[in-house]
Design a protein around this motif. Structure first.
Motif, short mmCIF file in Angstrom:
data_model
loop_
_atom_site.label_atom_id
_atom_site.label_comp_id
_atom_site.label_asym_id
_atom_site.label_seq_id
_atom_site.Cartn_x
_atom_site.Cartn_y
_atom_site.Cartn_z
N ILE A 4 3.54 0.59 -15.37
CA ILE A 4 4.35 -0.43 -15.39
C ILE A 4 4.86 -0.91 -13.93
N ALA A 5 5.59 0.11 -13.26
CA ALA A 5 5.99 -0.17 -11.83
C ALA A 5 5.05 -0.69 -11.14
N ILE A 6 3.75 -0.23 -11.04
CA ILE A 6 2.37 -0.80 -10.27
C ILE A 6 2.37 -2.29 -10.67
N ILE B 161 14.56 -0.92 -7.59
CA ILE B 161 14.72 -0.90 -8.77
C ILE B 161 13.35 -0.63 -9.48
N ILE B 162 12.22 -1.35 -8.99
CA ILE B 162 11.07 -0.82 -9.67
C ILE B 162 10.46 0.37 -9.35
N ILE C 122 0.87 -1.21 0.05
CA ILE C 122 0.00 0.00 -0.10
C ILE C 122 0.94 1.29 0.11
N ILE C 123 1.94 1.23 0.85
CA ILE C 123 2.98 2.13 0.93
C ILE C 123 3.46 2.81 -0.47
N ILE C 124 4.07 1.64 -1.24
CA ILE C 124 4.67 1.69 -2.59
C ILE C 124 3.68 2.17 -3.47
N LEU C 125 2.44 1.73 -3.48
CA LEU C 125 1.50 1.86 -4.55
C LEU C 125 0.96 3.29 -4.33
N SER C 126 0.70 3.66 -3.20
CA SER C 126 0.28 5.33 -2.85
C SER C 126 1.60 6.25 -3.10
N THR C 127 2.77 5.88 -3.06
CA THR C 127 3.87 6.86 -3.39
C THR C 127 3.84 6.77 -5.01
#
Length: 649
Positions: free
Chosen positions: A309-311, A338-339, A281-286
């Motif tokens: 693409i990263a998501i 990297i993502i 959740i943190i990464i997707l929100s960011t």
């Protein structure tokens, strides 16, 4: 004899091997037994308390025993043969591996204090201990238990604190041995403290105070961004609160405050928080926030594409870690960074290309990388203190939120400046347009005024001439009708001239004007009569009866409505035809006949021609007579139309 004696003198006596072996064995036993006895006495690690200390960090001052079969109870552990198997702790992890086996820990505390008003607490730091059971020794040799852990409801704890705290009923000059049974889920680092009651309160208050500041600032930032979203309806201020909420959830699960205050009866939430879900959740929100942040400066389809693409890659990695194949944490961290780096670098390039240098945004993103790394600090020991390892992620998250907030403020300032510049240019353009418009309006007003005056003069002249023309036309039509009628009569009478002079004389006597059918050709219907009456009535100029205003609009039945007071006036008002009860075209004919000396029809004849009642014809003729008397009408000098405008009421 001497030689013999000399041989006996130097002869070596024969040794008894059995006696020598027994003697050596006896000597070894004598040497070993005291050592083992001493070792057993010295094997138990003792923690000594004196008057000069108020807290003790227990790092390697306790013993442990690995229960690989998970088969021993506290009664078994306290037996002598198992007591000798406890080992001294040499590492804060106690031991590696054996994650499925419980670990027994033994604390022997000797209270050498002379003060009797100090009470001591054992604090086991580390919220994510799976299960921990504390055994208090009683006077009768039994043990009282207290069980806690992130897999058990919070309400089972005797001391309601986010950490595991236990009261030690330890009086001065008293020594007691306490036991802990611990089940863990990973190779965690243990940290135990002994604190007095005063020190425990100060430590707890400081810890809650600092955490309160941390969460308070995050909630303020969260509230401000939700307000911005409510006011501006921009998804940027929705993605950032999602990131803040995810970090708050991550922190609440990491320090135990969430378990204490939010979900005390739902231990399964702790496991969910410890999984990789909250990190996802943190990464997707960011990623979503970062993309929207860049898009507000510059519309870059490439950044948007790489963000999606990263998501997608992160979702695939998450599913793989949970359901397919779990990577080593180092490989997982490297792939995750990297993502994240791909859309970040693309967005940074787009900002630099647009000459936007947001250092706070850049450093905030770097803090996110540190959060990901430090979230695995339970496996990566970056500092010697486990507490610092565990809590170091908090100031990093704090700095990340502050830096992202600064970047939002800078962006708001940038957008505000753009808005002000656009408004300034718009204002200048509007002022120019207003100036041109005013100039054009002035010219148009002048032209319209002149044109209106001209049109009004022309309209008044046309109206006057139109009335005159209609009157003239009516007279011409009357004359034409008379000529036509005379011609017809002449034609007819030419044939009858020879037969009867009396008949010709009689017919000629009847040619005193237009008959009703000929008159109807001039005034065929109500519409024509009302139009003629309207033009006759207002041939000079219109003035409102109510307010004397001279501007009007054409109304129904050729009436006129005042533009000032909206009063409507019919053409028949204040005329001889006011409140007329029969068709106005027949009244016109009666009025026409009343002005002719050469036509004298009886009431019966007039009633028959007009198809009206005799009384009706008499009443209107009487009304005409009254009008003539009122205005002193002279049939020789005045036309019949002058009587139409006489008002008797």
């Amino acid at each position: 004899m001497n030689r013999i004696l000399s041989k006996k003198q130097y002869q070596v006596p024969k040794l008894n091997i059995n006696k020598i072996f027994q003697s050596i064995l006896l000597l070894i036993l004598i040497l070993i037994f005291p050592y083992e006895t001493f070792a057993k006495k010295e094997q138990k690690t003792i923690i000594k308390l004196n008057d000069d200390i108020s807290q003790v960090h227990i790092a390697n001052t306790y013993d442990f025993f690995l229960d690989t079969a998970a088969a021993y109870s506290i009664e078994d552990i306290t037996k002598e043969h198992l007591q000798s198997q406890f080992q001294k702790v040499t590492d804060s992890h106690v031991l590696f591996d054996y994650l499925d086996s419980p670990i027994w820990m033994r604390f022997t505390v000797q209270n050498d204090q002379t003060l009797s008003n100090h009470s001591w607490y054992l604090e086991s730091w580390g919220f994510d201990i799976k299960n921990i059971t504390f055994y208090f020794p009683n006077q009768d040799g039994t043990f009282e238990t207290s069980t806690a852990g992130f897999e058990r409801p919070f309400e089972e704890r005797k001391i309601k604190h986010k950490n595991f705290n236990y009261f030690l009923d330890l009086r001065p000059n008293e020594t007691k041995t306490f036991y802990l049974k611990v089940q863990r889920s990973y190779n965690q680092e243990f940290s135990f403290h002994l604190r007095t009651n005063e020190k425990f309160l100060v430590h707890s208050l400081n810890e809650y105070f600092l955490l309160g500041i941390y969460y308070g600032v995050l909630i303020i930032i969260l509230t401000f961004n939700l307000y911005l979203f409510y006011r501006l309806r921009d998804t940027l201020y929705l993605y950032f609160p999602c990131l803040i909420l995810a970090c708050i959830w991550f922190s609440l699960g990491r320090d135990g405050l969430g378990f204490q205050f939010l979900w005390p009866n739902a231990p399964w939430v702790n496991k969910l928080n410890n999984e990789k879900f909250i990190e996802l959740i943190i990464i997707l929100s960011t990623l979503l926030f970062s993309d929207r942040f860049v898009q507000k400066y510059t519309k870059s389809k490439r950044v948007l594409t790489f963000t999606y693409i990263a998501i997608l890659l992160k979702l695939i990695l998450f599913v793989s870690q949970i359901f397919i194949y779990e990577l080593n944490y180092i490989a997982y961290i490297v792939i995750t960074i990297i993502i994240l780096s791909i859309p970040f670098s693309m967005g940074l390039y787009a900002l630099i290309k647009a000459k936007i240098y947001s250092w706070s945004y850049t450093f905030a993103y770097l803090c996110l990388f540190l959060v990901i790394v430090y979230s695995y600090s339970k496996s990566i020991q970056l500092f010697s203190s486990p507490v610092i390892n565990w809590y170091f992620v908090y100031p990093v998250i704090f700095m990340e939120m502050i830096l992202f907030s600064f970047s939002i403020f800078n962006q708001l300032k940038f957008l505000q400046n753009q808005f002000l510049e656009a408004n300034k240019e718009k204002t200048i353009a509007l002022e120019r347009n207003n100036q041109l418009t005013q100039e054009l309006n002035s010219k148009l007003k002048e032209k319209v005024r002149a044109r209106t005056e001209k049109i009004e003069r022309m309209a008044a002249d046309l109206a006057k001439k139109n009335v005159e023309l209609q009157t003239t036309n009516l007279k011409l039509q009357e004359l034409n009708s008379q000529v036509t009628q005379i011609n017809n009569y002449l034609t007819e009478n030419n044939a009858l001239l020879k037969s009867s002079v009396e008949e010709v004389t009689k017919d000629l006597a009847l040619m005193k004007g237009l008959d009703f059918e000929d008159f109807k050709s001039v005034f065929p219907d109500k519409e024509t009569c009302l139009k003629f009456l309207s033009e006759l009535k207002w041939k000079d100029k219109y003035h409102c009866k109510k307010c004397d205003y001279n501007k009007f609009t054409e109304g129904p039945n050729h009436g006129r409505r005042c533009k000032n007071c909206n009063y409507y006036e019919s053409p028949t008002v204040d005329t001889l035809f006011h409140k007329l009860k029969f068709p106005i075209e027949k009244a016109f004919y009666i009025l026409y006949l009343s002005n002719r000396k050469d036509v004298d029809l009886t009431l019966n004849e007039l009633s028959e021609i007009l198809e009206l009642r005799r009384e009706t014809c008499w009443a209107f003729k009487n009304k005409i007579a009254q009008a003539m008397e009122k205005v002193g009408h002279n049939t020789d000098l005045n036309g019949w139309e002058a009587l139409a405008l006489v008002h008797l009421e």
